[in-house]
Design a protein around this motif. Structure first.
Motif, PDB file in Angstrom:
ATOM      1  N   ILE A   3       0.858  -1.182   0.000  1.00 42.67           N
ATOM      2  CA  ILE A   3       0.000   0.000   0.000  1.00 42.67           C
ATOM      3  C   ILE A   3       0.896   1.234   0.000  1.00 42.67           C
ATOM      4  CG2 ILE A   3      -1.880   1.229   1.127  1.00 42.67           C
ATOM      5  CD1 ILE A   3      -2.566  -1.605   0.154  1.00 42.67           C
ATOM      6  N   VAL A   4       0.691   2.096  -0.989  1.00 45.58           N
ATOM      7  CA  VAL A   4       1.516   3.290  -1.152  1.00 45.58           C
ATOM      8  C   VAL A   4       0.647   4.531  -0.937  1.00 45.58           C
ATOM      9  CG1 VAL A   4       3.097   4.552  -2.659  1.00 45.58           C
ATOM     10  CG2 VAL A   4       2.912   2.056  -2.853  1.00 45.58           C
ATOM     11  N   GLY A   5       1.101   5.427  -0.086  1.00 45.41           N
ATOM     12  CA  GLY A   5       0.366   6.655   0.187  1.00 45.41           C
ATOM     13  C   GLY A   5      -0.161   6.667   1.617  1.00 45.41           C
ATOM     14  N   VAL A 181     -11.353   4.727  -9.023  1.00 42.50           N
ATOM     15  CA  VAL A 181     -10.423   3.598  -9.055  1.00 42.50           C
ATOM     16  C   VAL A 181      -9.749   3.593 -10.419  1.00 42.50           C
ATOM     17  CG1 VAL A 181     -10.213   1.079  -9.145  1.00 42.50           C
ATOM     18  CG2 VAL A 181     -11.628   2.145  -7.390  1.00 42.50           C
ATOM     19  N   SER A 182      -8.429   3.447 -10.434  1.00 37.86           N
ATOM     20  CA  SER A 182      -7.706   3.278 -11.691  1.00 37.86           C
ATOM     21  C   SER A 182      -7.065   1.900 -11.700  1.00 37.86           C
ATOM     22  CB  SER A 182      -6.644   4.368 -11.888  1.00 37.86           C
ATOM     23  OG  SER A 182      -5.596   4.227 -10.925  1.00 37.86           O
ATOM     24  N   VAL A 183      -6.954   1.324 -12.882  1.00 34.22           N
ATOM     25  CA  VAL A 183      -6.358  -0.004 -13.039  1.00 34.22           C
ATOM     26  C   VAL A 183      -5.248   0.091 -14.083  1.00 34.22           C
ATOM     27  CG1 VAL A 183      -6.776  -2.430 -13.595  1.00 34.22           C
ATOM     28  CG2 VAL A 183      -8.579  -1.074 -12.515  1.00 34.22           C
ATOM     29  N   SER A 184      -4.028  -0.162 -13.673  1.00 35.30           N
ATOM     30  CA  SER A 184      -2.873  -0.179 -14.584  1.00 35.30           C
ATOM     31  C   SER A 184      -2.711   1.127 -15.350  1.00 35.30           C
ATOM     32  CB  SER A 184      -2.987  -1.355 -15.571  1.00 35.30           C
ATOM     33  OG  SER A 184      -3.119  -2.587 -14.906  1.00 35.30           O
ATOM     34  N   ALA A 185      -2.904   2.234 -14.687  1.00 33.14           N
ATOM     35  CA  ALA A 185      -2.798   3.538 -15.347  1.00 33.14           C
ATOM     36  C   ALA A 185      -1.348   3.989 -15.478  1.00 33.14           C
ATOM     37  CB  ALA A 185      -3.585   4.589 -14.574  1.00 33.14           C
ATOM     38  N   PRO A 186      -0.968   4.556 -16.607  1.00 29.31           N
ATOM     39  CA  PRO A 186       0.367   5.167 -16.725  1.00 29.31           C
ATOM     40  C   PRO A 186       0.371   6.520 -16.011  1.00 29.31           C
ATOM     41  CG  PRO A 186      -0.860   5.470 -18.762  1.00 29.31           C
ATOM     42  CD  PRO A 186      -1.727   4.630 -17.863  1.00 29.31           C
ATOM     43  N   LEU A 187       1.258   6.691 -15.060  1.00 28.22           N
ATOM     44  CA  LEU A 187       1.341   7.958 -14.330  1.00 28.22           C
ATOM     45  C   LEU A 187       2.296   8.928 -15.012  1.00 28.22           C
ATOM     46  CD1 LEU A 187       1.474   6.698 -10.618  1.00 28.22           C
ATOM     47  CD2 LEU A 187      -0.495   6.934 -12.167  1.00 28.22           C
ATOM     48  N   ASP A 188       3.324   8.397 -15.649  1.00 25.51           N
ATOM     49  CA  ASP A 188       4.307   9.174 -16.403  1.00 25.51           C
ATOM     50  C   ASP A 188       4.297   8.620 -17.825  1.00 25.51           C
ATOM     51  OD1 ASP A 188       6.649  10.067 -17.693  1.00 25.51           O
ATOM     52  OD2 ASP A 188       7.746  10.240 -15.808  1.00 25.51           O
ATOM     53  N   LEU A 189       3.717   9.351 -18.750  1.00 23.14           N
ATOM     54  CA  LEU A 189       3.538   8.821 -20.102  1.00 23.14           C
ATOM     55  C   LEU A 189       4.857   8.583 -20.819  1.00 23.14           C
ATOM     56  CD1 LEU A 189       0.423  10.846 -21.325  1.00 23.14           C
ATOM     57  CD2 LEU A 189       0.519   8.490 -20.512  1.00 23.14           C
ATOM     58  N   SER A 190       5.854   9.392 -20.538  1.00 27.81           N
ATOM     59  CA  SER A 190       7.151   9.198 -21.175  1.00 27.81           C
ATOM     60  C   SER A 190       7.794   7.898 -20.705  1.00 27.81           C
ATOM     61  CB  SER A 190       8.074  10.383 -20.869  1.00 27.81           C
ATOM     62  OG  SER A 190       9.344  10.184 -21.453  1.00 27.81           O
ATOM     63  N   ALA A 191       7.807   7.681 -19.402  1.00 29.27           N
ATOM     64  CA  ALA A 191       8.398   6.460 -18.860  1.00 29.27           C
ATOM     65  C   ALA A 191       7.623   5.228 -19.318  1.00 29.27           C
ATOM     66  CB  ALA A 191       8.428   6.534 -17.336  1.00 29.27           C
ATOM     67  N   SER A 192       6.297   5.357 -19.391  1.00 27.98           N
ATOM     68  CA  SER A 192       5.471   4.230 -19.814  1.00 27.98           C
ATOM     69  C   SER A 192       5.684   3.909 -21.285  1.00 27.98           C
ATOM     70  CB  SER A 192       3.999   4.537 -19.541  1.00 27.98           C
ATOM     71  OG  SER A 192       3.763   4.690 -18.150  1.00 27.98           O
ATOM     72  N   GLN A 193       5.808   4.938 -22.115  1.00 29.98           N
ATOM     73  CA  GLN A 193       6.041   4.701 -23.544  1.00 29.98           C
ATOM     74  C   GLN A 193       7.371   3.992 -23.743  1.00 29.98           C
ATOM     75  OE1 GLN A 193       8.491   6.968 -25.447  1.00 29.98           O
ATOM     76  NE2 GLN A 193       8.385   5.349 -26.977  1.00 29.98           N
ATOM     77  N   GLN A 194       8.376   4.395 -23.000  1.00 25.95           N
ATOM     78  CA  GLN A 194       9.691   3.763 -23.136  1.00 25.95           C
ATOM     79  C   GLN A 194       9.651   2.295 -22.710  1.00 25.95           C
ATOM     80  OE1 GLN A 194      13.013   6.145 -21.516  1.00 25.95           O
ATOM     81  NE2 GLN A 194      11.687   7.925 -21.652  1.00 25.95           N
ATOM     82  N   TYR A 287       4.507   4.450  -9.328  1.00 23.89           N
ATOM     83  CA  TYR A 287       3.511   4.369  -8.257  1.00 23.89           C
ATOM     84  C   TYR A 287       4.168   4.560  -6.895  1.00 23.89           C
ATOM     85  CZ  TYR A 287      -0.256   2.972 -11.358  1.00 23.89           C
ATOM     86  OH  TYR A 287      -1.222   2.975 -12.329  1.00 23.89           O
ATOM     87  N   ARG A 288       5.325   3.986  -6.720  1.00 24.25           N
ATOM     88  CA  ARG A 288       6.016   4.085  -5.435  1.00 24.25           C
ATOM     89  C   ARG A 288       6.589   5.479  -5.201  1.00 24.25           C
ATOM     90  NH1 ARG A 288       8.772  -1.803  -6.589  1.00 24.25           N
ATOM     91  NH2 ARG A 288       7.064  -3.074  -5.709  1.00 24.25           N
ATOM     92  N   ASP A 289       6.899   6.182  -6.291  1.00 26.03           N
ATOM     93  CA  ASP A 289       7.497   7.514  -6.171  1.00 26.03           C
ATOM     94  C   ASP A 289       6.475   8.643  -6.246  1.00 26.03           C
ATOM     95  OD1 ASP A 289       9.925   6.224  -6.079  1.00 26.03           O
ATOM     96  OD2 ASP A 289      10.396   6.560  -8.197  1.00 26.03           O
TER      97      ASP A 289
END
Length: 332
Positions: A3-5, A181-194, A287-289
């Protein structure tokens, strides 16, 4: 299960620490990739009745098409808005499976189609963007108008989760949204695209690019003379089509401008962001950051397994995220 947050941690502790159900992968869907692709091989396709269709107006005079499923026996005054991911629409397996489960619980369920996608193609032109928060606001307002007595909740999958989190972070909602509720959402689109466009993910990328070409049929780049058939990557579409169309210089500017990570700290509603550490598309480190707000029940639950929008669980016939969302929504 991590659990993060601080806000979400405190909330779950108040609930006794066992609000979220346990998760163990269902055989034979073991590992990140099998969890991710399982729906493509499933013979049991969910059948969801559509009882009505809403049209959420846009400033351009166009409209977003929303499929409405009313419960056979309304037992709660609750509305759930579902938001699909990249290459999806109201008929995506995860959308129908979630709609069926909640409608059977007595909820009113609304499946949103992004502009120019699925039935929205008849009432609006592509492209759409993961930053079009005004589109989601319009849908929320239309849902409230349809059932003004109902409490409203929202659930976004993959890129739809990014849109939901971005909208909540920006604020100025037209309705009182109870929780998301979000499921498997990209939080940073640049990092996710890479991560998504690594060599090992070639099959995924080919599938998504094929769907993007279909969704963008007839759309031209505002800045480059390039045919859709010549764009081979997701970044290419964001560089030549999506980014410039919405006023960005290119993919990097687009990713920086709309990624929800920059507004997560401003979220005021309870949020359960579901993610798996083995997601082959989205970095778990994001997610952790992330700077989750500490003064509201908002944060992430990270499972060690589950893939991308998978979470096919040994203990249930439906994905784990449906049961987790139900428990979270009812506890708020």
């Amino acid at each position: 299960m991590q659990i993060v947050g601080a806000g979400l941690q405190a909330f779950l502790k108040e609930q006794g620490g066992d609000l979220l159900p346990p998760f163990k992968q269902r055989f034979p869907w073991l590992g990140a990739d099998l969890q991710t692709v399982r729906n493509s091989f499933s013979r049991n396709k969910p059948v969801v009745e559509m009882h009505n269709r809403l049209y959420a107006p846009l400033e351009s005079g166009e409209a977003i098409s929303v499929a409405v499923t009313e419960p056979q026996i309304p037992s709660v005054q609750k509305s759930l808005v579902l938001i699909h991911g990249l290459g999806g629409n109201e008929d995506s397996h995860y959308m129908k499976e979630t709609a069926l489960a909640f409608s059977q619980l007595g909820w009113h369920v609304f499946r949103m189609n992004a502009r120019g996608v699925g039935p929205s193609r008849e009432t609006s032109k592509p492209p759409y963007s993961a930053g079009l928060t005004k589109d989601l606001r319009s849908v929320l307002a239309a849902v409230h108008k349809h059932h003004p007595e109902n409490k409203i909740y929202a659930m976004g999958f993959s890129l739809g989760g990014q849109l939901l989190l971005r909208t909540l972070g920006e604020g100025e909602l037209p309705v009182d949204l109870i929780a998301g509720v979000s499921v498997s959402a990209p939080l940073d689109l640049s990092a996710s695209q890479q991560k998504l466009e690594r060599r090992r993910n070639g099959v995924y990328v080919d599938y998504l690019v094929k769907n993007m070409r279909a969704d963008l049929e007839g759309t031209k780049s505002p800045t480059h003379d390039i045919a859709l058939e010549d764009i081979k990557t997701i970044r290419g579409f964001d560089e030549y089509i999506i980014g410039p169309y919405f006023g960005f210089k290119g993919a990097d500017d687009y990713y920086s401008g709309i990624s929800c990570k920059s507004v997560i700290a401003d979220i005021k509603q309870p949020v359960l962001a579901i993610h798996s550490a083995d997601d082959p598309w989205i970095p778990v480190e994001d997610y952790r950051d992330a700077n989750w707000p500490s003064d509201v029940a908002a944060g992430a639950v990270v499972l060690p397994k589950g893939g991308h929008v998978g979470f096919h669980c040994k203990y249930a016939d439906i994905p784990w995220y449906i049961g987790a969302a139900k428990q979270f929504f009812e506890a708020i």
